[in-house]
Write a protein that holds these residues in place. Structure first.
Motif, short mmCIF file in Angstrom:
data_model
loop_
_atom_site.label_atom_id
_atom_site.label_comp_id
_atom_site.label_asym_id
_atom_site.label_seq_id
_atom_site.Cartn_x
_atom_site.Cartn_y
_atom_site.Cartn_z
N THR A 112 18.55 -31.70 28.65
CA THR A 112 19.02 -30.50 29.35
C THR A 112 18.80 -30.56 30.85
O THR A 112 19.35 -29.74 31.59
CB THR A 112 18.34 -29.24 28.78
N GLU A 113 18.02 -31.54 31.31
CA GLU A 113 17.84 -31.70 32.76
C GLU A 113 19.05 -32.35 33.42
O GLU A 113 19.12 -32.42 34.65
CB GLU A 113 16.58 -32.53 33.03
N HIS A 114 20.00 -32.80 32.61
CA HIS A 114 21.14 -33.55 33.15
C HIS A 114 22.48 -32.87 32.88
O HIS A 114 23.53 -33.50 33.03
CB HIS A 114 21.12 -34.96 32.56
N ILE A 115 22.45 -31.60 32.49
CA ILE A 115 23.68 -30.86 32.25
C ILE A 115 23.62 -29.52 32.99
O ILE A 115 22.58 -29.16 33.54
CB ILE A 115 23.90 -30.58 30.74
N ARG A 116 24.74 -28.83 32.97
CA ARG A 116 24.76 -27.46 33.48
C ARG A 116 24.29 -26.56 32.33
O ARG A 116 25.04 -26.28 31.41
CB ARG A 116 26.17 -27.07 33.92
N ILE A 117 23.04 -26.15 32.40
CA ILE A 117 22.46 -25.41 31.29
C ILE A 117 22.96 -23.97 31.29
O ILE A 117 23.07 -23.33 32.33
CB ILE A 117 20.92 -25.48 31.32
N LEU A 118 23.29 -23.49 30.10
CA LEU A 118 23.82 -22.14 29.93
C LEU A 118 22.81 -21.27 29.19
O LEU A 118 21.88 -21.76 28.56
CB LEU A 118 25.13 -22.20 29.13
N GLY A 119 23.03 -19.98 29.26
CA GLY A 119 22.25 -19.03 28.47
C GLY A 119 20.87 -18.73 28.98
O GLY A 119 19.98 -18.35 28.20
N LYS A 120 20.65 -18.86 30.28
CA LYS A 120 19.33 -18.49 30.82
C LYS A 120 19.19 -16.97 30.83
O LYS A 120 19.99 -16.28 31.46
CB LYS A 120 19.16 -19.04 32.24
N PRO A 121 18.20 -16.43 30.14
CA PRO A 121 18.04 -14.98 30.12
C PRO A 121 17.54 -14.45 31.46
O PRO A 121 16.79 -15.13 32.17
CB PRO A 121 17.00 -14.75 29.02
N LYS A 122 17.95 -13.24 31.80
CA LYS A 122 17.49 -12.62 33.04
C LYS A 122 16.01 -12.25 32.94
O LYS A 122 15.29 -12.26 33.93
CB LYS A 122 18.33 -11.39 33.35
N GLN A 123 15.59 -11.90 31.75
CA GLN A 123 14.18 -11.63 31.52
C GLN A 123 13.84 -12.03 30.09
O GLN A 123 14.71 -12.06 29.22
CB GLN A 123 13.85 -10.15 31.74
N VAL A 124 12.58 -12.37 29.86
CA VAL A 124 12.14 -12.83 28.55
C VAL A 124 11.12 -11.87 27.99
O VAL A 124 10.12 -11.55 28.64
CB VAL A 124 11.54 -14.25 28.63
N ASP A 125 11.40 -11.41 26.79
CA ASP A 125 10.52 -10.48 26.10
C ASP A 125 10.45 -10.93 24.64
O ASP A 125 11.49 -11.11 24.00
CB ASP A 125 11.09 -9.05 26.19
N ARG A 126 9.26 -11.13 24.11
CA ARG A 126 9.11 -11.62 22.74
C ARG A 126 9.75 -10.69 21.72
O ARG A 126 10.09 -11.11 20.62
CB ARG A 126 7.64 -11.83 22.41
N SER A 127 9.94 -9.43 22.09
CA SER A 127 10.59 -8.50 21.17
C SER A 127 12.07 -8.85 20.99
O SER A 127 12.72 -8.37 20.06
CB SER A 127 10.47 -7.07 21.70
N GLN A 128 12.60 -9.73 21.87
CA GLN A 128 13.99 -10.15 21.78
C GLN A 128 14.19 -11.25 20.75
O GLN A 128 15.32 -11.65 20.48
CB GLN A 128 14.48 -10.64 23.15
N GLY A 129 13.10 -11.76 20.18
CA GLY A 129 13.20 -12.85 19.23
C GLY A 129 12.88 -14.18 19.88
O GLY A 129 12.21 -14.27 20.90
N ASP A 130 13.39 -15.26 19.28
CA ASP A 130 13.11 -16.62 19.76
C ASP A 130 14.07 -16.95 20.89
O ASP A 130 15.05 -17.67 20.73
CB ASP A 130 13.27 -17.61 18.60
N VAL A 131 13.77 -16.45 22.07
CA VAL A 131 14.61 -16.64 23.25
C VAL A 131 14.09 -17.82 24.06
O VAL A 131 12.89 -17.95 24.30
CB VAL A 131 14.62 -15.37 24.14
N HIS A 132 14.99 -18.70 24.48
CA HIS A 132 14.62 -19.86 25.29
C HIS A 132 14.70 -19.48 26.77
O HIS A 132 15.79 -19.30 27.32
CB HIS A 132 15.54 -21.03 24.99
N ALA A 133 13.54 -19.38 27.40
CA ALA A 133 13.47 -18.93 28.78
C ALA A 133 14.20 -19.87 29.74
O ALA A 133 14.76 -19.43 30.75
CB ALA A 133 12.02 -18.78 29.22
N ALA A 134 14.22 -21.17 29.42
CA ALA A 134 14.85 -22.16 30.31
C ALA A 134 16.35 -22.28 30.08
O ALA A 134 17.02 -23.04 30.78
CB ALA A 134 14.19 -23.51 30.13
N GLY A 135 16.87 -21.56 29.10
CA GLY A 135 18.29 -21.66 28.78
C GLY A 135 18.49 -22.24 27.40
O GLY A 135 17.55 -22.66 26.72
#
Length: 304
Positions: A112-135
């Motif tokens: 993922t360091e070599h692509i245009r990573i998508l899906g970066k959350p604006k904020q991370v909260d564990r109540s949102q589930g298994d969210v990947h903070a880095a995208g």
């Protein structure tokens, strides 16, 4: 005579340990695509092992002693990153204590360091589930990412094994030409899938959605990584009555019960796709992974 034979055997052993018998570069792949890509780029110069199969959830792998032994002798560890392997890879690296695999070394390869990573959350909260903070880490769901990762991996292999730089560079050229032709073929093949409205099991398909301009109308999981609930599925059922999807997509390793439940009540076909190499019998390599993925979706759409 015996002494002469022993000296000869010792000489052969010493020669065998030299450059003529140089060990292959050993690649420890977290996911099957990196094993396949390493072999594409290195051929006989590469020995590759994948810690996961196409029928396993790469989020949840046990850090077994056998994996520690493998990674201890690796020259490269190749993984998606972006937090996907956070539950097991750091433990393996810590136990193995392999200096070749430290961040910043060519042997520490993160796709993922070599692509245009998508899906970066604006904020991370564990109540949102298994969210990947880095995208979103699931880069293999779009074939356009593979070419970028291939170029970066080839460069890393050249650093690790400069004696065979020509081999890696030539094989990259060959692979890139074949991949470019495949991308052209897939672009034509997938035209009927453009802008298709879909429901997905998990937030795994953002790169496929971007590649095909798919319209995601919902997920079977209420929150990423949390199994589908009856309440959420009932809400999704009502939503489908107002704005139906064309297909329900789930990965081969995922439980199909929620997809089948929604499919039965809406008439929307549930499509199992390989997700990665080995997910289905026909997804045997990088090329057939996308051939099978697109064919399964096209067949489902054509049957409606």
């Amino acid at each position: 005579m015996l002494r002469h034979s022993i000296k000869w055997l010792l000489l052969v052993t010493l020669l065998g340990a030299g450059p003529l018998a140089q060990a292959k570069v050993f690649v420890f792949a977290c996911e099957p695509i990196y094993k396949a890509l390493a072999k594409q780029l290195g051929g006989d110069e590469i020995e590759a092992f994948s810690a996961t199969t196409g029928l396993q959830d790469p989020h949840h792998i046990q850090a077994r002693p056998s994996l520690i032994a493998k990674i201890r002798r690796a020259d490269m560890v190749a993984c998606h990153g972006a937090g996907l392997e956070i539950g097991w890879l750091p433990l393996l690296l810590r136990r193995a204590s392999n200096p070749k695999l430290k961040p910043g070394q060519p042997g520490y390869f993160i796709g993922t360091e070599h692509i245009r990573i998508l899906g970066k959350p604006k904020q991370v909260d564990r109540s949102q589930g298994d969210v990947h903070a880095a995208g979103n880490p699931h880069l293999q769901t779009s074939p356009t990412n593979i070419g970028r990762v291939a170029r970066a991996m080839s460069a890393a292999l050249v650093q690790i094994d400069p004696a065979h730089a020509n081999i890696y560079q030539n094989r990259l050229k060959q692979f890139s030409a074949k991949w470019k032709a495949a991308l052209k073929r897939w672009k034509k093949m997938t035209r009927p899938l453009r802008h298709l409205p879909i429901v997905v099991h998990h937030e795994s398909w953002i790169y496929l959605e971007d590649y095909l301009k798919l319209k995601k109308l919902g997920t079977l999981e209420d929150k990423p990584g949390v199994p589908p609930t009856s309440g959420h599925l009932s809400e999704l059922l009502e939503a489908m009555k107002q704005r139906p999807a064309k297909v329900i997509i789930y990965a081969a390793y995922q439980d199909d019960r929620a997809a089948r439940w929604l499919s039965k009540r809406t008439g929307i076909p549930a499509v199992k796709v390989p997700f990665t190499i080995g997910g289905t019998p026909k997804a045997k390599d990088l090329f057939s992974l996308y051939d099978d993925t697109f064919k399964r979706l096209l067949d489902a759409v054509a049957a409606q």
